[in-house]
Design a protein around this motif. Structure first.
Motif, PDB file in Angstrom:
ATOM      1  N   ASN A   7      -3.459   1.682   1.549  1.00  0.00           N
ATOM      2  CA  ASN A   7      -3.106   2.429   0.711  1.00  0.00           C
ATOM      3  C   ASN A   7      -3.220   3.846   0.846  1.00  0.00           C
ATOM      4  O   ASN A   7      -4.278   3.920   0.096  1.00  0.00           O
ATOM      5  N   ARG A  27       2.359   3.367   0.454  1.00  0.00           N
ATOM      6  CA  ARG A  27       2.068   4.943  -0.008  1.00  0.00           C
ATOM      7  C   ARG A  27       2.488   6.081   1.144  1.00  0.00           C
ATOM      8  O   ARG A  27       1.765   6.775   1.044  1.00  0.00           O
ATOM      9  N   ARG A  49       7.376   9.336  -0.537  1.00  0.00           N
ATOM     10  CA  ARG A  49       6.722   8.530  -0.365  1.00  0.00           C
ATOM     11  C   ARG A  49       7.030   6.908  -1.034  1.00  0.00           C
ATOM     12  O   ARG A  49       7.608   7.093  -1.233  1.00  0.00           O
ATOM     13  N   THR A  79       3.041   7.548  -6.728  1.00  0.00           N
ATOM     14  CA  THR A  79       2.601   6.614  -5.719  1.00  0.00           C
ATOM     15  C   THR A  79       2.572   5.714  -6.606  1.00  0.00           C
ATOM     16  O   THR A  79       2.163   4.683  -6.356  1.00  0.00           O
TER      17      THR A  79
END
Length: 219
Positions: A7, A27, A49, A79
């Protein structure tokens, strides 16, 4: 098969953590994808993202499935989670080829303004766990250690196991403490063998955040 999952906080050199066959990214920055020297698949959660799968040898095309969570915030921080992504590939065994499905995802986490709640997080996480079957592996960040997971998403109650040790320290907090909130999940009776799990603590300016996790997979 050597696999890395992360991540990540932003763009990075995909080769800096050593050799790999598959790299699962949560992400992922869209701009990074176009610099990769390997095959890749990207699913955008929010602007620029999303989820990424990178493969050195195995064919991604026609083997990827993705879908939205049944609930997601229409506009959210980049995110947060909106989609899940799977990749299915055949692996050689003594009894022939067996398809293995990898599930790559990032459920949302609560927002202070209440626009995303723990209930939403649990709902998305439950959807992901419902995807895990005998021949699948789920990788991602659940924002909680295994013992903090609520009843609806408790791994033990679902006969699932997280192969990352609870003291692995996959995430470093602002105060310097570490916790293992990332997951490599299979069913307890899966023929998939996960070994050599290691958290890659590479040198970086800011230690806060997630660390890459490498592991070997056999069947």
């Amino acid at each position: 098969m050597r696999i890395i999952t992360w991540n990540c906080p932003g763009e990075f050199d995909i080769d800096q953590f050593g050799d790999f066959d598959l790299f699962f990214i949560q992400r992922m920055c869209l701009s990074m994808a176009f610099t990769l020297p390997y095959a890749w698949n990207y699913v955008e959660n929010y602007p620029n993202r999303g989820l990424g799968i990178v493969s050195k040898e195995r064919q991604l095309e026609h083997n990827i499935v993705f879908n939205k969570f049944s609930w997601y915030k229409e506009e959210a921080d980049s995110t947060q989670g909106k989609y899940w992504q799977t990749f299915t590939t055949n692996m050689h065994t003594s009894v022939g080829l067996i398809p293995i499905r990898f599930i790559n995802a990032l459920p949302s986490y609560p927002e202070e303004d209440g626009s995303i709640t723990d209930e939403n997080r649990i709902s998305q996480t439950s959807e992901l766990l419902d995807l895990v079957d005998y021949n699948s592996v789920l990788v991602g960040d659940f924002h909680s250690t295994d013992d903090q997971l609520e009843d609806e998403i408790n791994l033990e109650d679902r006969s699932l196991v997280n192969h990352i040790p609870k003291d692995a320290g996959t995430f470093t907090c602002d105060n310097g403490f570490t916790g293992s909130i990332d997951k490599i999940i299979t069913t307890k009776i899966s023929p998939i063998r996960i070994s050599n799990v290691s958290v890659i603590k590479y040198e970086r300016d800011d230690p806060v955040g997630h660390w890459p996790i490498a592991f070997d997979l056999e069947i």
